[in-house]
Design a protein around this motif. Structure first.
Motif, short mmCIF file in Angstrom:
data_model
loop_
_atom_site.label_atom_id
_atom_site.label_comp_id
_atom_site.label_asym_id
_atom_site.label_seq_id
_atom_site.Cartn_x
_atom_site.Cartn_y
_atom_site.Cartn_z
N GLY A 71 -44.63 85.66 62.90
CA GLY A 71 -45.98 85.19 63.21
C GLY A 71 -46.14 83.75 62.77
O GLY A 71 -45.18 83.11 62.32
N ASN A 72 -47.34 83.23 62.91
CA ASN A 72 -47.65 81.87 62.44
C ASN A 72 -47.93 81.95 60.94
O ASN A 72 -49.08 81.96 60.49
N ASN A 73 -46.88 81.96 60.17
CA ASN A 73 -46.96 82.41 58.78
C ASN A 73 -47.06 81.30 57.74
O ASN A 73 -47.15 81.60 56.55
N GLY A 74 -47.06 80.04 58.14
CA GLY A 74 -47.23 78.99 57.13
C GLY A 74 -46.57 77.69 57.53
O GLY A 74 -45.43 77.68 58.01
N ASN A 75 -47.26 76.58 57.30
CA ASN A 75 -46.76 75.26 57.65
C ASN A 75 -47.05 74.27 56.51
O ASN A 75 -48.03 74.42 55.77
N ASN A 76 -46.16 73.28 56.39
CA ASN A 76 -46.40 72.14 55.49
C ASN A 76 -46.51 72.54 54.02
O ASN A 76 -47.31 71.99 53.26
N ASN A 77 -45.71 73.52 53.60
CA ASN A 77 -45.69 73.96 52.21
C ASN A 77 -44.49 73.38 51.48
O ASN A 77 -43.42 73.21 52.07
N VAL A 78 -44.66 73.10 50.19
CA VAL A 78 -43.58 72.53 49.38
C VAL A 78 -43.42 73.35 48.10
O VAL A 78 -44.40 73.57 47.37
N PHE A 79 -42.19 73.78 47.84
CA PHE A 79 -41.83 74.42 46.59
C PHE A 79 -40.81 73.52 45.90
O PHE A 79 -39.75 73.24 46.46
N THR A 80 -41.13 73.08 44.70
CA THR A 80 -40.20 72.18 44.01
C THR A 80 -40.04 72.59 42.56
O THR A 80 -41.00 73.02 41.91
N SER A 81 -38.81 72.50 42.06
CA SER A 81 -38.48 72.82 40.67
C SER A 81 -38.92 74.24 40.30
O SER A 81 -39.40 74.49 39.19
N CYS A 82 -38.75 75.18 41.23
CA CYS A 82 -39.10 76.58 41.00
C CYS A 82 -37.84 77.41 40.75
O CYS A 82 -36.73 77.01 41.11
N THR A 83 -38.04 78.58 40.15
CA THR A 83 -36.96 79.54 39.95
C THR A 83 -37.38 80.88 40.53
O THR A 83 -38.43 81.42 40.15
N MET A 84 -36.59 81.42 41.47
CA MET A 84 -36.86 82.72 42.08
C MET A 84 -35.70 83.65 41.73
O MET A 84 -34.55 83.37 42.04
#
Length: 218
Positions: free
Chosen positions: A46-59
């Protein structure tokens, strides 16, 4: 709801975040970051998300580390995963499907302690189905079977299968794929499609202690 950080994001910036599913958590519908059109499934287009930034994260943990999913009628665009660590997932480290302009840069993707997996084929980075203009750059994909070197599963360090176009090329630059010692088939990069730019990557397939005759492919 699916265990995970999100199932829909619209233009946010997340920095220095840690997401943890402890131990050998094996719920196959889970992910640390999910761009999915469902509250109960990790994969729903689907249209699930645009223009997002994840930085210096731990998953840490989950079936998928990070999952960016758009749809055939509208690619999600310009999502970025920067300088982050994705580890101990069951199946795919980073998934990008029906996307454009995705950036995966300077990340570490690894599974140093996981002993339970989902399925028999695994991916550090998996991108397919109309994806274009993806940049996969300066990542380290390593130690995917650190605690399970006797595993006979198949591993693709980077799997990219999509056709771009002039001006919408996908780029794989300065990635390092190494130390993925196990007894299964190993593909450093599996690249299928057109308009791909591949420069200065390092792939090391040198597990001399393997007890099987399974194939390795750069």
């Amino acid at each position: 709801m699916v265990p995970g950080l999100v199932y829909l994001l619209l233009q946010v910036y997340i920095s220095d975040f840690i997401y943890l599913l402890s131990g050998n958590y094996s719920f196959c519908y889970s992910a640390a970051v999910i761009f999915s059109n469902s509250e109960v499934l990790a994969i729903a287009y689907g249209n699930n998300g645009n223009n997002n930034v994840f930085t210096s994260c731990t998953m840490i943990g989950g079936n998928y580390g990070v999952s960016f999913l758009g749809q055939s009628g509208g690619l999600i665009s310009n999502n970025q995963l920067i300088n982050s660590t994705i580890k101990e997932f069951l199946s795919n480290g980073v998934t990008s499907v029906y996307t454009t302009g995705t950036v995966i840069r300077s990340c570490i993707i690894e599974r140093p302690t996981r002993t339970v997996f989902n399925g028999t084929t695994h991916y550090g980075i998996f991108s397919t189905t109309l994806t274009n203009s993806i940049i996969i750059e300066k990542n380290r994909i390593r130690n995917m079977y650190g605690a399970a070197t006797n595993s006979t599963n198949t591993l693709h360090g980077i799997y990219l299968a999509s056709n771009g176009s002039s001006g919408n090329e996908s780029k794989l630059i300065n990635n390092i794929i190494s130390d993925n010692n196990h007894e299964g088939i190993l593909y450093g990069m599996s690249l299928h499609g057109s308009y791909l730019q591949v420069f200065h990557n390092t792939i090391s397939l040198d597990y001399t202690s393997s007890a099987t005759s399974n194939s390795t492919y750069g």
